[in-house]
Each structure stands twice: as structure tokens, then as C-alpha cells.
Design a protein around this motif. Structure first.
Motif, PDB file in Angstrom:
ATOM      1  N   LEU A  72      34.075  32.868  77.588  1.00 53.11           N
ATOM      2  CA  LEU A  72      34.228  31.538  78.209  1.00 53.11           C
ATOM      3  C   LEU A  72      33.284  31.390  79.409  1.00 53.11           C
ATOM      4  N   ARG A  73      33.241  32.436  80.232  1.00 50.49           N
ATOM      5  CA  ARG A  73      32.358  32.405  81.418  1.00 50.49           C
ATOM      6  C   ARG A  73      30.902  32.255  81.015  1.00 50.49           C
ATOM      7  N   GLN A  74      30.489  33.057  80.000  1.00 48.53           N
ATOM      8  CA  GLN A  74      29.086  33.012  79.516  1.00 48.53           C
ATOM      9  C   GLN A  74      28.723  31.611  79.031  1.00 48.53           C
ATOM     10  N   ALA A  75      29.702  30.936  78.411  1.00 48.99           N
ATOM     11  CA  ALA A  75      29.439  29.600  77.859  1.00 48.99           C
ATOM     12  C   ALA A  75      29.643  28.511  78.910  1.00 48.99           C
ATOM     13  N   SER A  76      30.073  28.897  80.118  1.00 49.00           N
ATOM     14  CA  SER A  76      30.419  27.953  81.200  1.00 49.00           C
ATOM     15  C   SER A  76      31.428  26.918  80.735  1.00 49.00           C
ATOM     16  N   LEU A  77      32.460  27.395  80.060  1.00 49.47           N
ATOM     17  CA  LEU A  77      33.518  26.493  79.570  1.00 49.47           C
ATOM     18  C   LEU A  77      34.882  26.963  80.079  1.00 49.47           C
ATOM     19  N   GLN A  78      35.843  26.030  80.041  1.00 49.68           N
ATOM     20  CA  GLN A  78      37.242  26.336  80.363  1.00 49.68           C
ATOM     21  C   GLN A  78      38.024  26.329  79.053  1.00 49.68           C
ATOM     22  N   LEU A  79      39.223  26.933  79.073  1.00 53.50           N
ATOM     23  CA  LEU A  79      40.069  26.926  77.863  1.00 53.50           C
ATOM     24  C   LEU A  79      40.283  25.499  77.345  1.00 53.50           C
ATOM     25  N   ALA A  80      40.431  24.549  78.284  1.00 53.63           N
ATOM     26  CA  ALA A  80      40.726  23.166  77.883  1.00 53.63           C
ATOM     27  C   ALA A  80      39.554  22.521  77.137  1.00 53.63           C
ATOM     28  N   ASP A  81      38.348  23.102  77.241  1.00 57.38           N
ATOM     29  CA  ASP A  81      37.189  22.539  76.541  1.00 57.38           C
ATOM     30  C   ASP A  81      37.155  22.927  75.065  1.00 57.38           C
ATOM     31  N   LEU A  82      37.997  23.891  74.659  1.00 54.52           N
ATOM     32  CA  LEU A  82      37.932  24.370  73.271  1.00 54.52           C
ATOM     33  C   LEU A  82      38.584  23.354  72.329  1.00 54.52           C
ATOM     34  N   ASP A  83      37.981  23.209  71.147  1.00 55.94           N
ATOM     35  CA  ASP A  83      38.535  22.288  70.145  1.00 55.94           C
ATOM     36  C   ASP A  83      39.342  23.020  69.076  1.00 55.94           C
ATOM     37  N   ALA A  84      39.087  24.307  68.901  1.00 49.34           N
ATOM     38  CA  ALA A  84      39.818  25.073  67.878  1.00 49.34           C
ATOM     39  C   ALA A  84      39.609  26.561  68.125  1.00 49.34           C
ATOM     40  N   ILE A  85      40.530  27.361  67.555  1.00 55.11           N
ATOM     41  CA  ILE A  85      40.436  28.827  67.672  1.00 55.11           C
ATOM     42  C   ILE A  85      40.332  29.392  66.254  1.00 55.11           C
ATOM     43  N   ALA A  86      39.299  30.219  66.017  1.00 59.67           N
ATOM     44  CA  ALA A  86      39.129  30.866  64.715  1.00 59.67           C
ATOM     45  C   ALA A  86      39.366  32.358  64.890  1.00 59.67           C
ATOM     46  N   VAL A  87      40.052  32.964  63.915  1.00 60.62           N
ATOM     47  CA  VAL A  87      40.332  34.402  64.041  1.00 60.62           C
ATOM     48  C   VAL A  87      40.284  35.074  62.670  1.00 60.62           C
TER      49      VAL A  87
END
Ligand code: KG4
Ligand code: ZN
Length: 365
Positions: A72-87
Motif C-alpha cells: 500500500l505504501r509503495q503504491a501511495s494508496l490507503q485501504l479505502a482506495d482499494l476496489d477489490a481484494i484478490a487471493v
């Protein structure tokens, strides 16, 4: 003019000995990796000569938060910016998979975002689409060789993924047919097991590659070619392992070190020749227009050079597609890429259904 929707997908991979998180930005036309954070457990497993499942699970549990936060830090994003989680939820070491699956479920549920369960091999296939040219319909039908530590498979892809009407969440996102596979060891396993016979550290593929390139003669030792019969697209690498074991016994211990470059080059050549023979046969039989090679063994420098030198001779339209080496060995960017392709089609698990997601060890389940 309507603008394409931009999505950010977090990918998580814990199926074996790499704990990895990555964020992909999908602008609707291409998939761009914004970050990739991987904690490798190789040093932990090396004393045992292979992966110890319990050590793998426990280490994933200790490092998963760190790799997710780092990505997240590397991408300069916050959790709230994510649209989906893939696993990755299958196949793999079940205790290791459960760590990633639990983390992904908790995140998706808490953030009220969709969850995307990914088959590990669908992830390796998706690593191709981190290159924009792989979406070009003129390259299809495309032959894709998945060559990793656990699998050696030939797949024929009829169309790029966006031209395929997906049948359901549990089905492949690709219009792919498996046309060949290894009957015993995978190509990566053949590298690792023969490397072990030479006394090289685990996993040995990278070492064989490196030592062979120190002037090793690929014709120094004659080794068996896997399933040379003309008709089958299947592979078999177990005979090679036996031949190397017998060969090593004949070499005096004090001569082994100086023989290593020639031994490594000959073993590498035997594996690559077997791959090449079946790839050529598959391209002819199925009239493939292009070739792609994915999975850990696709990082091999000799494989890349050999295939790059020969593609014109077999009538392909362009040089073979290889993901960047960092996206060949196990990584979460390929899982996020598969997630992005699924998200485009709405193949997601939402709040009620995502809680039931489980990990599955069997690749065919
Ligand atoms: O795709 P991957 O990271 O894990 C699986 O899904 O199995 O592949 C790991 C395999 C190992 O067998 C490793 O020795 C092999 O890929 N590998 C290589 C090279 N780098 C990794 N084999 C040959 N040459 C390399 N440079
Ligand atoms: Zn893999």
C-alpha cells in the motif's frame, strides 16, 4: 465521451513459500503494477532441502501484514482506495493458503469490497496480461507453457480474456484448453531435484541457470530427453533425475566442483530441449500464432535466449512473450492481475458469500 473506470486491486499470494502482496491499477485497457512486496522464505526452508509446510504457514502469519502494508505504501494508496481484494485460494499448501485467504476475507468484509478467489495457475496465466501486447487478438490462438515448480502444462488460448463470455465464478477466466502436461515431475522440480544431486542449495533452478552460464558446455554429457515419442504433448522428467543420479555417482568427489558448469549446462539443455520439442509440436498441431511462457522456469536465461532465437523458424508471428522475471516466480502481481480480469466481468464474491470461501489443496478441484 465516456471515460473508462479505473480500479485498484490488492492481490495476495501465500500458496507456498513466498508471502506476497501487490496492487494493480486497471484503467480498462491495461493492467499496471503499482507495487509488489514479497517476503521469500527460501532461507528458512533451505536447511531442509525443500519447503516445510508448518514453517511456511507460521512464517506467512508473521509477515502477511508487513507485505500488505508495504505494498500500500509503495503504491501511495490507503485501504479505502482499494476496489477489490484478490487471493490465491487453490492449489497449494493448505495451511499456507489459509493465511492469505483469512487475511483477504477479513479485509474484504471489513472494507465492504468484493473478494476474488484465484486459482494459482490462473494467476500464472494472468501474469501475461501485465504486458499490453498480450491483449492483441491477432496473437490468438496462443500457446501458453506454464512451467513452474509444481506444474508443467501446455494451454491453448483461443482468445484474449476480454473476448470471452465468462460462465461463472468457479470457471476459468480464460478460454483455455489444456493440451499437454507432465506425467511426473514438473520442469522446475526437475531443476530442483537434479540440483540437489549436485549438492546445490534449494531451490536449484536459479543456481543451475547461473552456474551453466559460467561457460558450461551443454553437449558435455548426454542425458535422456523426456518422452521423445512424436505424438504426445505430455512431458516426463523423472528419467532425467535417475540419469543424473547415476552420472554423479561416476564422477569422483574432488572432480565434481570443476565439472559443475558442464553438468549444469547439460541438465539445463535436456530440460529445455524437452520443453522446446513439445512446444514446436503443439504449435504445429494447433496452428498457434504466438507463444507465451510463464511460471518460475520462464525466468531461466537460457530458455529466454533459445526461444528468442528460434521463433521465426516455426512460423510464429512474433517473438515469445515472457513476463518480467519478477512476475514469473510466485508473486502477488499475477494474482491481482487475475483479479482485475475477473472484476471486469463482475465475477466476484460479495459480503454474504465471501465468508464461506475456503482454501483447496488439490489443483484439479
Ligand atoms: O512459479 P514458481 O515460483 O512456483 C511454483 O508455482 O511452483 O516456480 C518455482 C520454480 C522452482 O522449481 C525454481 O527452481 C524454478 O521455478 N526457477 C528456475 C529459475 N528461477 C526459478 N528454474 C530455472 N532457471 C531459473 N532461472
Ligand atoms: Zn507458481
Amino acid at each position: 465521451m465516456t471515460s473508462l473506470r479505473v480500479s485498484h486491486i490488492l492481490g495476495i499470494e501465500t500458496s507456498c513459500d513466498e508471502c506476497s502482496a501487490s496492487i494493480i491499477r486497471d484503467d480498462g485497457t491495461s493492467l499496471q503494477p503499482l507495487s509488489l512486496s514479497t517476503h521469500t522464505q527460501i532461507a528458512l526452508h533451505q536447511p531442509y532441502g525443500g519447503v516445510v509446510p508448518e514453517i511456511a504457514s507460521r512464517n506467512h502469519l508473521e509477515t502477511i501484514h508487513e507485505v500488505m502494508e508495504h505494498s500500500l505504501r509503495q503504491a501511495s494508496l490507503q485501504l479505502a482506495d482499494l476496489d477489490a481484494i484478490a487471493v490465491t485460494n487453490r492449489p497449494g499448501l493448505v495451511g499456507a493458503l489459509l493465511v492469505g485467504v483469512s487475511a483477504a476475507k477479513a479485509l474484504a468484509y471489513a472494507l465492504k469490497k468484493p473478494l476474488l478467489p484465484i486459482h494459482h495457475l490462473e494467476g500464472h496465466l494472468s501474469s501475461l496480461y501485465l504486458k499490453k501486447e498480450a491483449f492483441d487478438p491477432a496473437l490468438y490462438p496462443m500457446l501458453v507453457a506454464i512451467v513452474s515448480g509444481g506444474h508443467t502444462e501446455l494451454h491453448l488460448l483461443a482468445t484474449p480474456p476480454d473476448q470471452w463470455a465468462y460462465p461463472g465464478v468457479e470457471r476459468s477466466i480464460f478460454q483455455n484448453t489444456r493440451i499437454g502436461r507432465s506425467r511426473d515431475d514438473a520442469a522446475g522440480e526437475a531443476f530442483d531435484k537434479t540440483a540437489k544431486l549436485l549438492g546445490l542449495p534449494y531451490p536449484g533452478g536459479r543456481w543451475i541457470d547461473e552456474i551453466a552460464s559460467q561457460g558450461g558446455n551443454p553437449a558435455a554429457y548426454e542425458l535422456p530427453k523426456a518422452l521423445p515419442q512424436k505424438s504426445t504433448l505430455d512431458f516426463s522428467f523423472s528419467g532425467l533425475k535417475t540419469a543424473v543420479a547415476l552420472l554423479v555417482q561416476k564422477i569422483p568427489q574432488d572432480a565434481l566442483k570443476s565439472a559443475l558448469p558442464d553438468l549444469c549446462a547439460s541438465i539445463q539443455e535436456a530440460i529445455l530441449d524437452a520443453l522446446w520439442a513439445k512446444i514446436v509440436l503443439a504449435i504445429r498441431q494447433h496452428e498457434a500464432r504466438s507463444l507465451a511462457i510463464v511460471g518460475g522456469v520462464a525466468a531461466n536465461s537460457r530458455l529466454r535466449a533459445k526461444m528468442d532465437a528460434q521463433w521465426e523458424k516455426i512460423g510464429l508471428r512474433c517473438s515469445p512473450l515472457f513476463p518480467e522475471p519478477a512476475y514469473c516466480t510466485d508473486n502477488a502481481a499475477m494474482i491481482a492481475a487475475a483479479g482485475a480480469l475477473r472484476l471486469r466481468k463482475g465475477l466476484v464474491l460479495l459480503q454474504e458469500r465471501l465468508l464461506a470461501l475456503n482454501a483447496v489443496a488439490n489443483p484439479e478441484a
